[in-house]
Motif scaffolding. Structure first.
Motif, PDB file in Angstrom:
ATOM      1  N   ALA A   1     -37.875  48.448  53.009  1.00 58.47           N
ATOM      2  CA  ALA A   1     -37.132  48.685  54.250  1.00 58.47           C
ATOM      3  C   ALA A   1     -37.307  50.093  54.823  1.00 58.47           C
ATOM      4  O   ALA A   1     -37.546  50.232  56.024  1.00 58.47           O
ATOM      5  N   PRO A   2     -37.229  51.168  54.010  1.00 60.77           N
ATOM      6  CA  PRO A   2     -37.393  52.500  54.604  1.00 60.77           C
ATOM      7  C   PRO A   2     -38.775  52.725  55.227  1.00 60.77           C
ATOM      8  O   PRO A   2     -38.897  53.443  56.218  1.00 60.77           O
ATOM      9  N   TYR A   3     -39.802  52.101  54.681  1.00 59.37           N
ATOM     10  CA  TYR A   3     -41.156  52.241  55.220  1.00 59.37           C
ATOM     11  C   TYR A   3     -41.339  51.472  56.519  1.00 59.37           C
ATOM     12  O   TYR A   3     -42.258  51.741  57.279  1.00 59.37           O
ATOM     13  N   LEU A   4     -40.469  50.494  56.769  1.00 63.95           N
ATOM     14  CA  LEU A   4     -40.635  49.603  57.917  1.00 63.95           C
ATOM     15  C   LEU A   4     -39.592  49.807  59.012  1.00 63.95           C
ATOM     16  O   LEU A   4     -39.549  49.046  59.969  1.00 63.95           O
ATOM     17  N   MET A   5     -38.776  50.855  58.906  1.00 63.24           N
ATOM     18  CA  MET A   5     -37.770  51.144  59.937  1.00 63.24           C
ATOM     19  C   MET A   5     -38.444  51.366  61.287  1.00 63.24           C
ATOM     20  O   MET A   5     -39.296  52.235  61.421  1.00 63.24           O
TER      21      MET A   5
END
Length: 121
Positions: free
Chosen positions: A84-88
């Motif tokens: 999730a943090p990489y795809l924000m």
């Protein structure tokens, strides 16, 4: 002040992943071909590729602890808590042109990518 989007655009949400309407239609068509209504599109980031990280897109029926789930016109998109943090703020689109075909990911978190576009850092 209101903002409007056309049918080929999606409003960008910087708190999660986004799916364009064109990509949502393609995902729906692929799910219909599979003949299953219990699958969602899972997007993940895994170590690998020539730039260090690579994207994975696949249909999945699982619910994992910490999954982030969003609905786009009836298409469920799932991102695991580590990815999730990489795809924000990333946007998934679908191209069907003579020079490009397939799903694409425009990711504002990627510092760079490899020449083939399959991995990023």
């Amino acid at each position: 002040m209101s903002t409007e989007t056309t049918s080929t655009e999606t409003t960008t949400d910087t708190t999660g992943i986004n799916l364009t309407e064109v990509a949502a239609v393609k995902v729906k068509a692929l799910l219909e071909q599979e003949g299953r209504d219990d699958l969602r599109l899972r997007v993940a980031v895994q170590p690998g590729g020539c730039s260090g990280l690579r994207y994975q897109l696949f249909f999945d029926e699982r619910d994992l602890d910490g999954d982030v789930v969003k609905d786009f016109n009836g298409v469920g998109v799932v991102v695991d808590r580590m990815s999730a943090p990489y795809l924000m703020g990333a946007t998934i689109d679908f191209a069907d042109r003579i020079d490009a075909q397939g799903f694409t990911i425009d990711n504002p978190n990627a510092g760079g990518s490899c020449a083939c576009g399959d991995s990023f850092h």
